[in-house]
Enzyme design. Structure first.
Site, short mmCIF file in Angstrom:
data_model
loop_
_atom_site.label_atom_id
_atom_site.label_comp_id
_atom_site.label_asym_id
_atom_site.label_seq_id
_atom_site.Cartn_x
_atom_site.Cartn_y
_atom_site.Cartn_z
N SER A 140 0.88 -1.18 0.00
CA SER A 140 0.00 0.00 0.00
C SER A 140 0.91 1.22 0.00
O SER A 140 2.10 1.11 0.34
CB SER A 140 -0.84 -0.01 1.29
N TYR A 153 -1.73 0.08 10.81
CA TYR A 153 -1.79 -0.39 9.41
C TYR A 153 -0.50 0.00 8.68
O TYR A 153 0.08 -0.80 7.95
CB TYR A 153 -3.01 0.23 8.73
N1 LIG Z 1 -8.78 -0.55 -0.48
C1 LIG Z 1 -7.70 0.20 -0.35
O1 LIG Z 1 -7.79 1.44 -0.27
C2 LIG Z 1 -6.33 -0.43 -0.36
C3 LIG Z 1 -5.24 0.38 -0.64
C4 LIG Z 1 -3.97 -0.16 -0.63
C5 LIG Z 1 -3.78 -1.49 -0.35
N2 LIG Z 1 -4.86 -2.28 -0.06
C6 LIG Z 1 -4.61 -3.68 0.26
O2 LIG Z 1 -5.17 -4.47 -0.75
C7 LIG Z 1 -5.58 -5.73 -0.22
C8 LIG Z 1 -7.02 -5.99 -0.59
O3 LIG Z 1 -7.79 -4.91 -0.15
P1 LIG Z 1 -9.32 -4.69 -0.60
O4 LIG Z 1 -9.53 -3.22 -0.68
O5 LIG Z 1 -9.65 -5.55 -1.74
O6 LIG Z 1 -10.05 -5.16 0.73
P2 LIG Z 1 -11.17 -6.26 1.05
O7 LIG Z 1 -12.23 -6.21 0.01
O8 LIG Z 1 -11.53 -6.04 2.47
O9 LIG Z 1 -10.40 -7.64 0.85
C9 LIG Z 1 -9.60 -8.23 1.82
C10 LIG Z 1 -9.46 -9.69 1.48
O10 LIG Z 1 -8.55 -10.30 2.39
C11 LIG Z 1 -9.12 -11.50 2.85
N3 LIG Z 1 -8.60 -11.83 4.17
C12 LIG Z 1 -8.58 -11.05 5.28
N4 LIG Z 1 -8.03 -11.72 6.31
C13 LIG Z 1 -7.68 -12.95 5.83
C14 LIG Z 1 -7.09 -14.09 6.39
N5 LIG Z 1 -6.72 -14.13 7.68
N6 LIG Z 1 -6.89 -15.17 5.60
C15 LIG Z 1 -7.26 -15.16 4.31
N7 LIG Z 1 -7.82 -14.10 3.70
C16 LIG Z 1 -8.04 -13.02 4.47
C17 LIG Z 1 -10.63 -11.28 2.83
O11 LIG Z 1 -11.33 -12.51 2.66
P3 LIG Z 1 -12.07 -13.35 3.80
O12 LIG Z 1 -12.65 -12.35 4.77
O13 LIG Z 1 -13.10 -14.11 3.03
O14 LIG Z 1 -11.01 -14.22 4.38
C18 LIG Z 1 -10.78 -10.44 1.58
O15 LIG Z 1 -10.94 -11.26 0.45
C19 LIG Z 1 -5.28 -5.67 1.28
O16 LIG Z 1 -4.02 -6.26 1.52
C20 LIG Z 1 -5.23 -4.17 1.55
O17 LIG Z 1 -4.46 -3.88 2.68
C21 LIG Z 1 -6.14 -1.78 -0.08
#
Ligand SMILES: NC(=O)c1ccc[n+]([C@@H]2O[C@H](COP(=O)([O-])OP(=O)(O)OC[C@H]3O[C@@H](n4cnc5c(N)ncnc54)[C@H](OP(=O)(O)O)[C@@H]3O)[C@@H](O)[C@H]2O)c1
Length: 255
Positions: A140, A153
């Site tokens: 990120s 975070y």
């Molecule tokens: N959205 C943003 O602004 C942003 C910006 C920069 C980086 N990111 C990063 O991008 C990634 C995805 O983010 P997103 O926005 O797509 O968020 P999201 O929709 O909340 O997705 C998070 C995913 O991680 C999975 N997860 C969480 N804990 C887990 C565990 N213990 N084991 C296996 N799977 C797990 C969840 O699935 P289950 O709950 O089904 O396990 C879900 O599929 C994350 O690493 C986040 O930090 C996001």
């Protein structure tokens, strides 16, 4: 399975929503056989079916990346794979250091950092055996600069960045490359809701007035582009933000 076919297998963690689901769809469209993992079985099974119906190849495997025994069992099914996308992760809370919850900090470290460590360690032999492996670490912009209320975070994402950089140094000379993708603000359905414990008003404020935050598809395209470069091309780090976001703290809002 031939080495070429093996290098077309892509494991995506956190494929049940947001960036992970979009990445799985796009890699499948590029001809990868995608292995969808997350804790929510129903969602990854539905996505696998959607991809298969669209003519792609996908399987679902329920997995918590923080459970090392389960991760090892999952990895033992693969002799070779081509791509691992470490996407599972997220944020919990936005409290200042003075009042932040140590349990949330611990959980963010467990998921983002130890989760990535677990599955990367477990699949590294299979990635190497493919003769052409790619590890993607979804960090990120929080892994490259801080902001008030982001402490836990930001600390976890900095650690994920360090994991990616260190791994690249350690495995140079092997047929595996390490790509870090660092997105800024991405409007996904669940990220901010999870961060604020389901409080939709707080979640909505994250994106308030921002004309066009990135979408999950924008980030998935970035990941897919980096993964599909020729094998000798290593995109070390790709920072991607919406135009309205100049830094973690400088965001143009039309309010
Ligand atoms: N959205 C943003 O602004 C942003 C910006 C920069 C980086 N990111 C990063 O991008 C990634 C995805 O983010 P997103 O926005 O797509 O968020 P999201 O929709 O909340 O997705 C998070 C995913 O991680 C999975 N997860 C969480 N804990 C887990 C565990 N213990 N084991 C296996 N799977 C797990 C969840 O699935 P289950 O709950 O089904 O396990 C879900 O599929 C994350 O690493 C986040 O930090 C996001």
């Amino acid at each position: 399975m031939t080495p070429a076919a093996a290098s077309r297998i892509a494991v995506v963690t956190g494929a049940s929503s947001g960036i992970g689901a979009a990445t799985a769809r796009q890699l499948a469209a590029e001809g990868y056989r995608v292995v969808l993992t997350a804790r929510r079985k129903d969602r990854i099974e539905a996505l696998a079916e959607e991809i298969t119906t669209a003519g792609g190849q996908a399987t679902a495997y329920t997995l918590d990346v923080t459970d090392r025994t389960a991760v090892d069992e999952f990895a033992s099914a693969f002799k070779t794979i081509g791509v691992l996308v470490n996407n599972a992760g997220g944020a919990l809370g936005a409290d200042p250091i003075a009042t932040g919850d140590p349990a949330q900090w611990r959980q963010m470290y467990e998921t983002n950092v130890i989760g990535t460590l677990n599955i990367t360690q477990a699949l590294l032999p299979a990635l190497t055996a493919s003769g052409d492996g790619t590890v993607v670490v979804l960090s990120s912009t929080a892994g490259h600069g801080t902001y008030e209320g982001g402490g836990g975070y930001v600390a976890a994402k900095h650690a994920e960045h360090v994991l990616a950089e260190t791994l690249r140094l350690e495995i140079v000379g092997t047929p595996v490359r390490v790509i870090e993708v660092a997105p800024g603000m991405v409007k996904t359905e669940e990220f901010a809701l999870t961060r604020f414990g389901g409080d939709s008003d707080k979640a909505a404020k994250v994106y308030a007035g921002v004309a066009q935050p990135l979408t999950a598809d924008d980030v998935a395209e970035t990941i897919t582009w980096a993964v599909t470069r020729p094998s000798h091309v290593n995109i070390d780090l790709l920072v991607v933000r919406p135009r309205a976001q100049a830094s973690n703290t400088k965001i143009h809002r039309e309010l």
